[in-house]
Design a protein around this motif. Structure first.
Motif, mmCIF file in Angstrom:
data_model
loop_
_atom_site.group_PDB
_atom_site.id
_atom_site.type_symbol
_atom_site.label_atom_id
_atom_site.label_comp_id
_atom_site.label_asym_id
_atom_site.label_seq_id
_atom_site.Cartn_x
_atom_site.Cartn_y
_atom_site.Cartn_z
ATOM 1 N N LEU A 26 0.841 -1.207 0.000
ATOM 2 C CA LEU A 26 0.000 0.000 0.000
ATOM 3 C C LEU A 26 0.873 1.253 0.000
ATOM 4 C CD1 LEU A 26 -2.878 1.164 0.116
ATOM 5 C CD2 LEU A 26 -2.684 1.139 2.601
ATOM 6 N N TYR A 30 0.898 4.043 -2.854
ATOM 7 C CA TYR A 30 0.681 5.457 -2.493
ATOM 8 C C TYR A 30 1.819 6.323 -3.035
ATOM 9 C CZ TYR A 30 -0.373 9.553 0.276
ATOM 10 O OH TYR A 30 -0.685 10.837 0.664
ATOM 11 N N GLU A 35 1.056 11.669 -6.365
ATOM 12 C CA GLU A 35 1.029 12.944 -7.095
ATOM 13 C C GLU A 35 0.124 12.876 -8.314
ATOM 14 O OE1 GLU A 35 4.973 14.133 -8.036
ATOM 15 O OE2 GLU A 35 5.372 14.858 -6.003
ATOM 16 N N TYR A 38 -3.504 12.947 -7.139
ATOM 17 C CA TYR A 38 -3.833 14.258 -6.559
ATOM 18 C C TYR A 38 -3.915 15.328 -7.648
ATOM 19 C CZ TYR A 38 -3.977 18.223 -3.476
ATOM 20 O OH TYR A 38 -4.379 19.374 -2.839
ATOM 21 N N ASP A 52 -8.464 17.403 -1.694
ATOM 22 C CA ASP A 52 -7.905 16.746 -0.500
ATOM 23 C C ASP A 52 -8.822 15.616 -0.022
ATOM 24 O OD1 ASP A 52 -5.875 18.567 -0.602
ATOM 25 O OD2 ASP A 52 -6.557 19.767 1.099
ATOM 26 N N GLN A 56 -8.055 11.480 -0.302
ATOM 27 C CA GLN A 56 -8.016 10.582 0.853
ATOM 28 C C GLN A 56 -9.012 9.428 0.671
ATOM 29 O OE1 GLN A 56 -7.889 12.461 4.628
ATOM 30 N NE2 GLN A 56 -8.376 10.644 5.770
ATOM 31 N N PHE A 59 -7.629 6.624 -1.691
ATOM 32 C CA PHE A 59 -6.651 5.675 -1.156
ATOM 33 C C PHE A 59 -7.236 4.822 -0.024
ATOM 34 C CE2 PHE A 59 -3.735 8.068 -3.733
ATOM 35 C CZ PHE A 59 -2.916 7.063 -4.209
ATOM 36 N N VAL A 60 -8.179 5.360 0.695
ATOM 37 C CA VAL A 60 -8.850 4.532 1.696
ATOM 38 C C VAL A 60 -9.657 3.436 0.984
ATOM 39 C CG1 VAL A 60 -10.669 4.530 3.448
ATOM 40 C CG2 VAL A 60 -8.884 6.262 3.517
ATOM 41 N N ALA A 63 -7.330 0.718 0.024
ATOM 42 C CA ALA A 63 -7.009 -0.134 1.177
ATOM 43 C C ALA A 63 -8.180 -1.065 1.505
ATOM 44 C CB ALA A 63 -6.670 0.740 2.378
ATOM 45 N N ARG A 67 -7.680 -6.568 -0.631
ATOM 46 C CA ARG A 67 -7.676 -8.038 -0.652
ATOM 47 C C ARG A 67 -8.609 -8.604 -1.716
ATOM 48 N NH1 ARG A 67 -6.872 -6.246 4.442
ATOM 49 N NH2 ARG A 67 -5.258 -7.243 5.696
ATOM 50 N N SER B 19 1.302 18.037 -5.427
ATOM 51 C CA SER B 19 1.324 17.149 -4.256
ATOM 52 C C SER B 19 0.345 17.666 -3.208
ATOM 53 C CB SER B 19 2.707 17.141 -3.615
ATOM 54 O OG SER B 19 3.647 16.672 -4.524
ATOM 55 N N PRO B 20 -0.253 16.744 -2.481
ATOM 56 C CA PRO B 20 -1.070 17.204 -1.355
ATOM 57 C C PRO B 20 -0.167 17.806 -0.292
ATOM 58 C CG PRO B 20 -0.831 14.827 -1.299
ATOM 59 C CD PRO B 20 -0.196 15.276 -2.572
ATOM 60 N N ASP B 21 -0.701 18.714 0.511
ATOM 61 C CA ASP B 21 0.165 19.271 1.556
ATOM 62 C C ASP B 21 0.435 18.205 2.624
ATOM 63 O OD1 ASP B 21 -1.810 19.300 3.582
ATOM 64 O OD2 ASP B 21 -2.579 21.205 2.876
ATOM 65 N N VAL B 24 -2.474 16.660 4.708
ATOM 66 C CA VAL B 24 -3.335 15.747 3.942
ATOM 67 C C VAL B 24 -2.573 14.465 3.623
ATOM 68 C CG1 VAL B 24 -4.584 15.487 1.761
ATOM 69 C CG2 VAL B 24 -4.635 17.665 2.966
ATOM 70 N N ASP B 25 -1.315 14.632 3.293
ATOM 71 C CA ASP B 25 -0.479 13.490 2.952
ATOM 72 C C ASP B 25 -0.414 12.497 4.118
ATOM 73 O OD1 ASP B 25 1.268 12.076 1.311
ATOM 74 O OD2 ASP B 25 3.025 13.022 2.201
ATOM 75 N N ALA B 27 -2.332 12.338 6.784
ATOM 76 C CA ALA B 27 -3.669 11.844 7.156
ATOM 77 C C ALA B 27 -4.107 10.732 6.205
ATOM 78 C CB ALA B 27 -4.675 12.983 7.137
ATOM 79 N N THR B 28 -3.816 10.905 4.925
ATOM 80 C CA THR B 28 -4.219 9.898 3.936
ATOM 81 C C THR B 28 -3.454 8.600 4.153
ATOM 82 O OG1 THR B 28 -4.702 11.655 2.362
ATOM 83 C CG2 THR B 28 -4.459 9.451 1.462
ATOM 84 N N ARG B 29 -2.144 8.719 4.351
ATOM 85 C CA ARG B 29 -1.331 7.518 4.622
ATOM 86 C C ARG B 29 -1.885 6.768 5.833
ATOM 87 N NH1 ARG B 29 4.112 7.589 2.430
ATOM 88 N NH2 ARG B 29 4.503 9.605 1.482
ATOM 89 N N ALA B 31 -4.835 6.951 7.301
ATOM 90 C CA ALA B 31 -6.195 6.414 7.125
ATOM 91 C C ALA B 31 -6.172 5.164 6.254
ATOM 92 C CB ALA B 31 -7.087 7.478 6.497
ATOM 93 N N ALA B 32 -5.381 5.195 5.196
ATOM 94 C CA ALA B 32 -5.329 4.041 4.289
ATOM 95 C C ALA B 32 -4.700 2.842 4.987
ATOM 96 C CB ALA B 32 -4.560 4.408 3.024
ATOM 97 N N LEU B 33 -3.608 3.066 5.712
ATOM 98 C CA LEU B 33 -2.955 1.953 6.410
ATOM 99 C C LEU B 33 -3.865 1.379 7.491
ATOM 100 C CD1 LEU B 33 0.727 3.222 6.634
ATOM 101 C CD2 LEU B 33 -0.091 1.204 5.407
ATOM 102 N N GLU B 35 -7.060 1.386 7.454
ATOM 103 C CA GLU B 35 -8.121 0.648 6.774
ATOM 104 C C GLU B 35 -7.626 -0.730 6.334
ATOM 105 O OE1 GLU B 35 -11.262 1.923 6.386
ATOM 106 O OE2 GLU B 35 -11.878 -0.010 5.548
ATOM 107 N N LEU B 36 -6.382 -0.775 5.884
ATOM 108 C CA LEU B 36 -5.824 -2.052 5.434
ATOM 109 C C LEU B 36 -5.602 -3.000 6.611
ATOM 110 C CD1 LEU B 36 -4.605 -3.453 2.826
ATOM 111 C CD2 LEU B 36 -2.384 -2.805 3.748
ATOM 112 N N GLU B 37 -5.096 -2.452 7.694
ATOM 113 C CA GLU B 37 -4.732 -3.308 8.830
ATOM 114 C C GLU B 37 -5.932 -3.674 9.701
ATOM 115 O OE1 GLU B 37 -1.615 -0.982 10.478
ATOM 116 O OE2 GLU B 37 -0.194 -1.581 8.923
ATOM 117 N N GLU B 42 -17.959 -5.284 5.796
ATOM 118 C CA GLU B 42 -19.193 -4.615 5.370
ATOM 119 C C GLU B 42 -20.409 -5.237 6.041
ATOM 120 O OE1 GLU B 42 -19.425 -4.329 1.153
ATOM 121 O OE2 GLU B 42 -17.580 -3.164 1.035
#
Lengths: 202, 73
Positions: A26, A30, A35, A38, A52, A56, A59-60, A63, A67, B19-21, B24-25, B27-29, B31-33, B35-37, B42
């Motif tokens: 992941l 990312y 870039e 975005y 923004d 987000q 990418f969520v 994730a 699977r 690039s996101p600031d 945001v960068d 927070a996104t990392r 949130a995504a991680l 969500e994965l972990e 559902e």
């Protein structure tokens, strides 16, 4: 089996890692597409705050579905499809909000991407003129230029992202290019009328 | 004309990437991680939604029943 055009070996490895639920995959996805996705969203929305949020969410979503990705998934096309779908959903909500405001208020906010009048821009160079012209295009034409022109996506992949046949994509691309050509000379003329900033900035 | 040779598309391809600031960068990392972990199934979301709706209906019914009973006296 020959991989589909676009994703390449690195993407195939990332997809395999994502299917296994690996955080490293992941992170790689990312880093590779951060870039690009975005930039696409920012130019599509015209507003950083909206981009923004949608960035987000994209990418969520990756994730969440990691699977369940198909082994042959074209990761780039997948991400751009999700990003675009998020944008369309956001735009529908924004349109509904504007409609409600129009019904209950005499003041209607400007649509995204047009929040500043052209005279507010200094038109310093080709990139700025292009960015401005892209912002003036209708969203369907803008998104096809963003995918094929800015992102350099193959037409077949872009057609999949946009849910079009390749013939329809070519037609839309042709119209978008023609429209952009008509916009840029206007912008150059405006810049010339408004001052000498154009050449000084390039 | 081949699209790749179109100078307009070439100019578009040369536009800089954004690039996101940092906020945001990060927070996104995160949130995504997260969500994965720790994926939220559902089916669990559906169960939570259904039980929330049932609870709400029950509360409304109880409120109505109390009001109806109090109006009798």
């Amino acid at each position: 089996m020959e991989p589909p055009a676009g994703p390449g070996q690195a993407d195939a490895e990332i997809v395999a890692g994502l299917r296994a639920g690996e955080a490293r995959a992941l992170t790689r996805a990312y880093g590779r597409y951060r870039e690009r996705v975005y930039s696409f969203l920012l130019r599509l929305c015209g507003r950083a705050a909206d981009a923004d949020d949608l960035f987000q969410e994209t990418f969520v979503q990756l994730a969440r579905h990691a699977r369940r990705l198909h082994p042959e998934t074209d990761l780039r096309a997948w991400l751009f499809t999700v990003a675009r779908n998020r944008y369309l959903s956001h735009r529908r909500t924004a349109l509904w909000r504007r409609l409600r405001l129009a019904l209950f208020s005499s003041e209607v906010p400007a649509p995204a991407g047009h929040e500043t009048p052209h005279e507010a821009t200094a038109f310093l160079g080709t990139a700025q003129r292009l960015e401005r012209a892209l912002g003036e295009l209708p969203p369907p034409q803008r998104e096809v230029l963003l995918l094929v022109g800015v992102e350099g996506m193959e037409q077949a992949a872009a057609a999949r992202v946009l849910g079009l046949t390749e013939a329809a994509l070519r037609q839309r691309l042709s119209r978008a290019r023609a429209r952009l050509r008509t916009l840029i000379p206007e912008l150059v003329m405006r810049a010339g009328e408004e001052g000498k900033g154009d050449r000084d900035g390039t | 004309m081949e699209p790749e040779r179109d100078p307009l598309l070439a100019a578009l391809g040369a536009l800089p990437r954004r690039s996101p600031d940092d906020t945001v960068d990060q927070a996104t990392r995160r949130a995504a991680l997260a969500e994965l972990e720790h994926p939220v199934p559902e089916s669990l979301l559906v169960r939570v939604a259904i039980s929330s709706a049932l609870t709400l209906v029950t509360l409304l019914y109880l409120q109505w029943a109390v009001l109806a009973a109090s109006s009798l006296y």
